[in-house]
Design a protein around this motif. Structure first.
Motif, mmCIF file in Angstrom:
data_model
loop_
_atom_site.group_PDB
_atom_site.id
_atom_site.type_symbol
_atom_site.label_atom_id
_atom_site.label_comp_id
_atom_site.label_asym_id
_atom_site.label_seq_id
_atom_site.Cartn_x
_atom_site.Cartn_y
_atom_site.Cartn_z
ATOM 1 N N GLN A 59 0.837 -1.203 0.000
ATOM 2 C CA GLN A 59 0.000 0.000 0.000
ATOM 3 C C GLN A 59 0.873 1.254 0.000
ATOM 4 N N PRO A 60 0.352 2.362 -0.537
ATOM 5 C CA PRO A 60 1.072 3.624 -0.409
ATOM 6 C C PRO A 60 1.212 3.993 1.072
ATOM 7 N N ALA A 61 2.311 4.666 1.402
ATOM 8 C CA ALA A 61 2.570 5.023 2.796
ATOM 9 C C ALA A 61 1.435 5.831 3.396
ATOM 10 N N ASP A 62 0.852 6.746 2.616
ATOM 11 C CA ASP A 62 -0.198 7.611 3.166
ATOM 12 C C ASP A 62 -1.551 6.924 3.253
ATOM 13 N N ALA A 63 -1.653 5.686 2.729
ATOM 14 C CA ALA A 63 -2.924 4.967 2.768
ATOM 15 C C ALA A 63 -3.057 4.057 3.986
ATOM 16 N N LEU A 64 -1.975 3.864 4.720
ATOM 17 C CA LEU A 64 -2.015 2.975 5.879
ATOM 18 C C LEU A 64 -2.865 3.589 6.983
ATOM 19 N N ARG A 65 -3.672 2.764 7.626
ATOM 20 C CA ARG A 65 -4.520 3.205 8.726
ATOM 21 C C ARG A 65 -4.183 2.385 9.960
ATOM 22 N N PHE A 66 -3.593 3.044 10.954
ATOM 23 C CA PHE A 66 -3.175 2.346 12.157
ATOM 24 C C PHE A 66 -4.338 2.183 13.129
ATOM 25 N N ASP A 67 -4.336 1.055 13.834
ATOM 26 C CA ASP A 67 -5.164 0.879 15.014
ATOM 27 C C ASP A 67 -4.287 1.160 16.227
ATOM 28 N N TYR A 68 -4.888 1.661 17.300
ATOM 29 C CA TYR A 68 -4.128 2.004 18.499
ATOM 30 C C TYR A 68 -4.770 1.354 19.723
ATOM 31 N N ASN A 69 -3.914 0.825 20.615
ATOM 32 C CA ASN A 69 -4.459 0.314 21.868
ATOM 33 C C ASN A 69 -4.608 1.468 22.858
ATOM 34 N N ALA A 70 -4.995 1.149 24.080
ATOM 35 C CA ALA A 70 -5.279 2.199 25.066
ATOM 36 C C ALA A 70 -4.051 3.029 25.393
ATOM 37 N N GLU A 71 -2.859 2.470 25.209
ATOM 38 C CA GLU A 71 -1.624 3.193 25.500
ATOM 39 C C GLU A 71 -1.045 3.877 24.265
ATOM 40 N N GLY A 72 -1.761 3.805 23.123
ATOM 41 C CA GLY A 72 -1.302 4.473 21.918
ATOM 42 C C GLY A 72 -0.352 3.658 21.059
ATOM 43 N N LYS A 73 -0.202 2.361 21.330
ATOM 44 C CA LYS A 73 0.678 1.508 20.530
ATOM 45 C C LYS A 73 0.014 1.225 19.194
ATOM 46 N N PRO A 74 0.684 1.560 18.066
ATOM 47 C CA PRO A 74 0.054 1.358 16.763
ATOM 48 C C PRO A 74 0.191 -0.079 16.266
ATOM 49 N N SER A 75 -0.771 -0.508 15.467
ATOM 50 C CA SER A 75 -0.719 -1.807 14.811
ATOM 51 C C SER A 75 -1.473 -1.704 13.493
ATOM 52 N N LEU A 76 -1.305 -2.708 12.650
ATOM 53 C CA LEU A 76 -2.005 -2.770 11.374
ATOM 54 C C LEU A 76 -2.854 -4.022 11.327
ATOM 55 N N ALA A 77 -4.125 -3.878 11.034
ATOM 56 C CA ALA A 77 -4.990 -5.045 10.867
ATOM 57 C C ALA A 77 -4.450 -5.888 9.721
ATOM 58 N N GLY A 78 -4.255 -7.172 9.966
ATOM 59 C CA GLY A 78 -3.721 -8.050 8.945
ATOM 60 C C GLY A 78 -2.209 -8.089 8.868
#
Length: 237
Positions: A59-78
């Motif tokens: 994916q293009p860098a600007d298309a990534l959508r991060f999920d964040y836990n309660a402490e702000g740790k980012p992750s990517l679905a999949g």
């Protein structure tokens, strides 16, 4: 063996190209930094993270959508599974492209700096404090950051921030002793000491770094196979 890719890059230089690929909330976060250079460092760190993850996801860098836990740790679905750390003007990124289900991954780097002995007494377990060199000795600071990065890598793998007490587990600290968890007693982290692995990173003089892995209770001692994809160790100072 679990394949882990490592990336290291400086948090200095032109931030303009990276800023263009950040999300609106990331741009706002960068603009909230008050200290000179901190906003630029965040922009370069997060922008390069997006570029690298874009290579794994297609994916293009600007298309990534991060999920964040309660402490702000980012992750990517999949996926991929990743963890980012920064210190001393450097960013360090660990990525597992094909993680086994339930794998936990944590990475921490730190630059040596002056630390009051009371910090170790507050955050380290009694066993760890007792094993440290004498306060004020030349070896004390190195021991402190060996312990700190190993423990912080575990906390970052679990993801609850400092709501997971650092005194709930012990790590080794002696220079010639392999990195390992010797005790872990917390409902926040899965498994026991035998289910975790710790690996020191040769970050060089004045730095410390560690990687933590846990595949889950009863799944054995996960061993990483590290490949440096960008940068080199030790980190130039």
């Amino acid at each position: 063996m679990i394949d882990i890719d490592l990336y290291f890059w400086r948090l200095t230089g032109d931030e303009g190209g990276y800023r263009a690929c950040l999300s609106p909330d990331e741009v706002a976060r960068a603009d909230r930094f008050l200290r000179p250079g901190h906003g630029a460092s965040f922009t370069i760190g997060r922008g390069r993270l997006r570029e690298i993850l874009g290579q794994y996801t297609g994916q293009p860098a600007d298309a990534l959508r991060f999920d964040y836990n309660a402490e702000g740790k980012p992750s990517l679905a999949g996926g991929p599974l990743f963890n980012l750390s920064h210190a001393g003007g450097w960013a360090a990124l660990a990525i597992c492209a094909a993680p086994p289900e339930g794998l936990l991954l944590g990475l921490d780097i730190e630059a040596h700096r002056e630390v009051e002995p009371m910090v170790a007494a507050r955050f380290f377990s009694p066993n760890e404090v007792a094993a440290m060199p004498e306060v004020g000795s030349a070896a004390w600071q190195g021991a402190f950051f060996r312990i700190w990065t190993r423990k912080e890598a575990v906390v970052k793998a679990v993801g609850p921030g400092l709501s997971m007490p650092l005194t709930d587990f012990d790590v080794t600290q002696a220079p010639g002793e392999g990195a390992a968890i010797t005790r872990i007693e917390t409902p926040l982290a899965p498994g026991g000491a035998a289910d975790w692995s710790l690996t020191d990173l040769d970050t060089g003089t004045g730095m410390a770094g560690a990687l933590a892995l846990c595949a889950g209770r009863g799944r054995g001692h996960p061993q990483p196979r590290l490949t440096i994809r960008e940068g080199a160790l030790p980190l130039p100072r």
